[in-house]
Design a protein around this motif. Structure first.
Motif, PDB file in Angstrom:
ATOM      1  N   VAL A 145       2.527  -6.780  17.139  1.00 27.61           N
ATOM      2  CA  VAL A 145       3.546  -5.723  17.026  1.00 27.61           C
ATOM      3  C   VAL A 145       2.802  -4.407  16.818  1.00 27.61           C
ATOM      4  CG1 VAL A 145       5.478  -4.830  15.676  1.00 27.61           C
ATOM      5  CG2 VAL A 145       5.297  -7.290  16.130  1.00 27.61           C
ATOM      6  N   LEU A 146       2.984  -3.494  17.762  1.00 25.63           N
ATOM      7  CA  LEU A 146       2.207  -2.251  17.777  1.00 25.63           C
ATOM      8  C   LEU A 146       2.839  -1.188  16.872  1.00 25.63           C
ATOM      9  CD1 LEU A 146       1.462  -1.936  21.607  1.00 25.63           C
ATOM     10  CD2 LEU A 146       0.032  -2.950  19.834  1.00 25.63           C
ATOM     11  N   PRO A 147       2.025  -0.218  16.446  1.00 32.32           N
ATOM     12  CA  PRO A 147       2.569   0.902  15.671  1.00 32.32           C
ATOM     13  C   PRO A 147       3.693   1.609  16.434  1.00 32.32           C
ATOM     14  CG  PRO A 147       0.182   0.937  15.601  1.00 32.32           C
ATOM     15  CD  PRO A 147       0.563  -0.138  16.573  1.00 32.32           C
ATOM     16  N   THR A 148       4.702   2.045  15.678  1.00 30.33           N
ATOM     17  CA  THR A 148       5.826   2.762  16.282  1.00 30.33           C
ATOM     18  C   THR A 148       5.674   4.267  16.109  1.00 30.33           C
ATOM     19  OG1 THR A 148       7.042   2.525  14.211  1.00 30.33           O
ATOM     20  CG2 THR A 148       7.435   0.853  15.887  1.00 30.33           C
ATOM     21  N   THR A 149       4.890   4.670  15.113  1.00 30.39           N
ATOM     22  CA  THR A 149       4.634   6.086  14.859  1.00 30.39           C
ATOM     23  C   THR A 149       3.131   6.290  14.818  1.00 30.39           C
ATOM     24  OG1 THR A 149       6.633   6.288  13.517  1.00 30.39           O
ATOM     25  CG2 THR A 149       4.954   7.974  13.188  1.00 30.39           C
ATOM     26  N   VAL A 150       2.627   7.243  15.606  1.00 29.23           N
ATOM     27  CA  VAL A 150       1.185   7.510  15.565  1.00 29.23           C
ATOM     28  C   VAL A 150       0.951   8.971  15.186  1.00 29.23           C
ATOM     29  CG1 VAL A 150       0.588   5.694  17.195  1.00 29.23           C
ATOM     30  CG2 VAL A 150       1.050   7.999  18.051  1.00 29.23           C
ATOM     31  N   PHE A 151      -0.256   9.232  14.673  1.00 26.33           N
ATOM     32  CA  PHE A 151      -0.589  10.597  14.267  1.00 26.33           C
ATOM     33  C   PHE A 151      -2.029  10.891  14.695  1.00 26.33           C
ATOM     34  CE2 PHE A 151      -3.441   9.824  10.665  1.00 26.33           C
ATOM     35  CZ  PHE A 151      -3.195   8.487  10.394  1.00 26.33           C
ATOM     36  N   GLU A 152      -2.396  12.167  14.569  1.00 24.65           N
ATOM     37  CA  GLU A 152      -3.749  12.563  14.994  1.00 24.65           C
ATOM     38  C   GLU A 152      -4.716  12.681  13.806  1.00 24.65           C
ATOM     39  OE1 GLU A 152      -5.385  13.015  17.841  1.00 24.65           O
ATOM     40  OE2 GLU A 152      -3.691  12.386  19.070  1.00 24.65           O
ATOM     41  N   GLU A 153      -4.562  13.759  13.023  1.00 28.52           N
ATOM     42  CA  GLU A 153      -5.528  13.973  11.934  1.00 28.52           C
ATOM     43  C   GLU A 153      -4.988  13.548  10.576  1.00 28.52           C
ATOM     44  OE1 GLU A 153      -8.674  14.766  12.421  1.00 28.52           O
ATOM     45  OE2 GLU A 153      -8.222  14.767  14.570  1.00 28.52           O
ATOM     46  N   ARG A 154      -3.734  13.948  10.330  1.00 24.62           N
ATOM     47  CA  ARG A 154      -3.130  13.669   9.036  1.00 24.62           C
ATOM     48  C   ARG A 154      -1.657  13.370   9.194  1.00 24.62           C
ATOM     49  NH1 ARG A 154      -4.649  15.621   3.720  1.00 24.62           N
ATOM     50  NH2 ARG A 154      -6.898  15.841   3.695  1.00 24.62           N
ATOM     51  N   HIS A 155      -1.129  12.586   8.288  1.00 22.26           N
ATOM     52  CA  HIS A 155       0.301  12.291   8.283  1.00 22.26           C
ATOM     53  C   HIS A 155       0.694  12.186   6.814  1.00 22.26           C
ATOM     54  CE1 HIS A 155       3.939  10.753  10.262  1.00 22.26           C
ATOM     55  NE2 HIS A 155       4.043   9.898   9.268  1.00 22.26           N
ATOM     56  N   VAL A 156       1.725  12.932   6.425  1.00 17.93           N
ATOM     57  CA  VAL A 156       2.124  12.929   5.016  1.00 17.93           C
ATOM     58  C   VAL A 156       3.503  12.299   4.875  1.00 17.93           C
ATOM     59  CG1 VAL A 156       2.544  14.349   2.968  1.00 17.93           C
ATOM     60  CG2 VAL A 156       0.745  15.009   4.589  1.00 17.93           C
ATOM     61  N   LEU A 157       3.608  11.344   3.959  1.00 20.84           N
ATOM     62  CA  LEU A 157       4.899  10.730   3.655  1.00 20.84           C
ATOM     63  C   LEU A 157       5.361  11.271   2.312  1.00 20.84           C
ATOM     64  CD1 LEU A 157       3.976   6.996   4.436  1.00 20.84           C
ATOM     65  CD2 LEU A 157       5.171   8.592   5.957  1.00 20.84           C
ATOM     66  N   ASP A 158       6.647  11.524   2.204  1.00 23.53           N
ATOM     67  CA  ASP A 158       7.212  11.959   0.933  1.00 23.53           C
ATOM     68  C   ASP A 158       8.072  10.813   0.393  1.00 23.53           C
ATOM     69  OD1 ASP A 158       8.679  13.019  -1.140  1.00 23.53           O
ATOM     70  OD2 ASP A 158       9.054  14.939  -0.154  1.00 23.53           O
ATOM     71  N   LEU A 159       7.601  10.187  -0.665  1.00 25.43           N
ATOM     72  CA  LEU A 159       8.331   9.050  -1.241  1.00 25.43           C
ATOM     73  C   LEU A 159       8.954   9.499  -2.554  1.00 25.43           C
ATOM     74  CD1 LEU A 159       5.696   6.196  -0.742  1.00 25.43           C
ATOM     75  CD2 LEU A 159       7.392   7.011   0.901  1.00 25.43           C
ATOM     76  N   ASP A 160      10.195   9.867  -2.522  1.00 19.17           N
ATOM     77  CA  ASP A 160      10.882  10.349  -3.739  1.00 19.17           C
ATOM     78  C   ASP A 160      10.065  11.440  -4.427  1.00 19.17           C
ATOM     79  OD1 ASP A 160      12.729   8.346  -3.236  1.00 19.17           O
ATOM     80  OD2 ASP A 160      11.811   6.931  -4.640  1.00 19.17           O
ATOM     81  N   GLY A 161       9.470  12.336  -3.663  1.00 18.18           N
ATOM     82  CA  GLY A 161       8.704  13.436  -4.260  1.00 18.18           C
ATOM     83  C   GLY A 161       7.227  13.127  -4.458  1.00 18.18           C
ATOM     84  N   GLU A 163       3.773  12.353  -2.770  1.00 14.06           N
ATOM     85  CA  GLU A 163       3.171  12.423  -1.440  1.00 14.06           C
ATOM     86  C   GLU A 163       2.157  11.306  -1.225  1.00 14.06           C
ATOM     87  OE1 GLU A 163       1.521  16.242  -0.516  1.00 14.06           O
ATOM     88  OE2 GLU A 163       3.500  17.119  -0.182  1.00 14.06           O
ATOM     89  N   VAL A 164       2.181  10.781  -0.026  1.00 17.98           N
ATOM     90  CA  VAL A 164       1.176   9.795   0.401  1.00 17.98           C
ATOM     91  C   VAL A 164       0.503  10.380   1.635  1.00 17.98           C
ATOM     92  CG1 VAL A 164       0.815   7.458   1.266  1.00 17.98           C
ATOM     93  CG2 VAL A 164       2.519   7.861  -0.508  1.00 17.98           C
ATOM     94  N   HIS A 165      -0.801  10.571   1.554  1.00 13.32           N
ATOM     95  CA  HIS A 165      -1.537  11.206   2.641  1.00 13.32           C
ATOM     96  C   HIS A 165      -2.283  10.154   3.462  1.00 13.32           C
ATOM     97  CE1 HIS A 165      -1.850  15.295   0.322  1.00 13.32           C
ATOM     98  NE2 HIS A 165      -0.650  14.765   0.286  1.00 13.32           N
ATOM     99  N   LEU A 166      -1.979  10.108   4.751  1.00 11.12           N
ATOM    100  CA  LEU A 166      -2.756   9.264   5.659  1.00 11.12           C
ATOM    101  C   LEU A 166      -3.799  10.176   6.307  1.00 11.12           C
ATOM    102  CD1 LEU A 166      -0.155   7.637   5.166  1.00 11.12           C
ATOM    103  CD2 LEU A 166      -0.208   6.952   7.563  1.00 11.12           C
ATOM    104  N   ILE A 167      -5.056   9.854   6.117  1.00 10.85           N
ATOM    105  CA  ILE A 167      -6.124  10.722   6.610  1.00 10.85           C
ATOM    106  C   ILE A 167      -6.952   9.943   7.629  1.00 10.85           C
ATOM    107  CG2 ILE A 167      -8.094  12.182   5.957  1.00 10.85           C
ATOM    108  CD1 ILE A 167      -6.978  12.064   3.046  1.00 10.85           C
ATOM    109  N   TYR A 168      -7.005  10.476   8.844  1.00  7.16           N
ATOM    110  CA  TYR A 168      -7.804   9.813   9.883  1.00  7.16           C
ATOM    111  C   TYR A 168      -9.294  10.077   9.619  1.00  7.16           C
ATOM    112  CZ  TYR A 168      -9.903   8.633  14.350  1.00  7.16           C
ATOM    113  OH  TYR A 168     -10.706   8.091  15.314  1.00  7.16           O
TER     114      TYR A 168
END
Ligand SMILES: [Zn+2]
Length: 325
Positions: A145-161, A163-168
């Motif tokens: 099952v492949l990723p449904t959302t992709v990003f390039e350098e960074r992707h930030v999730l806001d979980l109830d205030g 932040e979760v930083h995805l860093i490539y």
């Protein structure tokens, strides 16, 4: 497998055996929950869900894959309807790198005659890793099952205030390498940028980049690091990885200067303080990577898996240590 709380809202599921494919998973238990990496097979993924299920209110709607290797993505299918997030290259590479059929076929060949005899004669290392995988895993029923959302350098999730930083950070161990930083909780899920108490297996990327990313993790100043493999640690885990990579690169350079092949070098290089890590003969893979750089070869050149496992096997035999992958 065990569940470990690593901060107020972050958790890890750890595979304590710490052999090949014994990858860890993470959970940020906020904002509907985010699971980081989904295990190597369906029984392990189900057990991971059961363990995280002790603390989460319900199945998370988000999953992060830290890179494209099978041991981090083969449980994706159990998160039906979830948003699966990864670096762009992970979606491109997963169908090839994490095709479960290659592993399933190897295990089948190892499990019956006469293909087992043939494997033993031609690729004793491939047979040995197949046997070990058979002991630890059941790769039946895996559907990619492949990723449904992709990003390039960074992707930030806001979980109830929070932040979760995805860093490539790839390619350092593999092309799609991503780390997950939760600054408020001072936690980093490092994926396979950090192997702990086991010998790293890197595929694509340079020593220089890998060392630089380990510095980045130290600079982020986490209190807790969940490595891709091995027990939870602090920044000492990143420092130990750095020391290992620097040691192997230096020793490899000396052997390269003496005209030794990567296999001869791996036989010769003293395991030093790393003899106690799991699967020390995987040293060969790190020597091979160093040699690729000394020869100015591409750091993403393909690997012949069977030959690589044979070399690891030969190194273990030459050093008189148990064959372990
Ligand atoms: Zn891994």
């Amino acid at each position: 497998m065990k569940l470990q709380q690593v901060s107020d809202n972050c958790f890890a599921v750890l595979n304590e055996r710490n052999r090949v494919c014994d990858a860890n998973s993470g959970l940020v238990n906020l904002g509907g929950g985010v699971v980081i990496d989904t295990q190597s097979d369906l029984p392990h993924a189900r057990r991971m869900i059961e363990l995280f299920g002790k603390v989460w209110p319900g199945m998370p709607k988000r999953v992060v894959n830290t890179h494209e290797d099978g041991d981090h993505v083969w449980g994706n299918q159990l998160f039906e309807g979830a948003e699966i997030i990864a670096h762009r290259t992970v979606r491109e590479l997963m169908p090839k790198v994490a095709d479960p059929r290659e592993t399933q076929q190897l295990l089948k060949a190892a499990g019956r005659l006469p293909s087992r005899w043939l494997l033993k004669a031609v690729h004793p290392g491939a047979l040995a890793i197949a046997r070990q995988l058979q002991e630890d895993f059941d790769f039946d029923g895996i559907e990619l099952v492949l990723p449904t959302t992709v990003f390039e350098e960074r992707h930030v999730l806001d979980l109830d205030g929070t932040e979760v930083h995805l860093i490539y950070v790839g390619p350092c161990h593999q092309t799609g390498d991503t780390i997950v930083h939760v600054p408020n909780e001072r936690v980093v899920f490092a994926g396979d940028v950090i192997f702990r108490e086991c010998t790293p297996m890197g595929w694509n990327g340079s020593y220089e980049k890998w060392l630089r990313i380990l510095d980045l993790i130290i600079w982020l100043d986490p209190e807790v690091i969940v490595p891709g493999h091995g027990p939870v640690c602090g920044i000492e885990g990143a420092m130990e990885m750095k020391a290992y990579l620097e040691y192997v690169r230096e020793e490899s350079n000396r052997c390269f200067g003496q005209g030794l092949t990567p296999l001869e070098a791996s036989r010769k290089i003293d395991l030093g303080p790393y003899a106690g890590w799991h699967s020390p003969a995987r040293l060969y893979m790190n020597v091979e990577r160093a040699y690729r750089e000394f020869r100015n070869e591409a750091t993403d050149a393909p690997w012949d898996h069977a030959k690589t496992f044979d070399a690891v096997y030969a190194v273990a035999k030459a050093k008189g240590i148990p064959v372990e992958f």
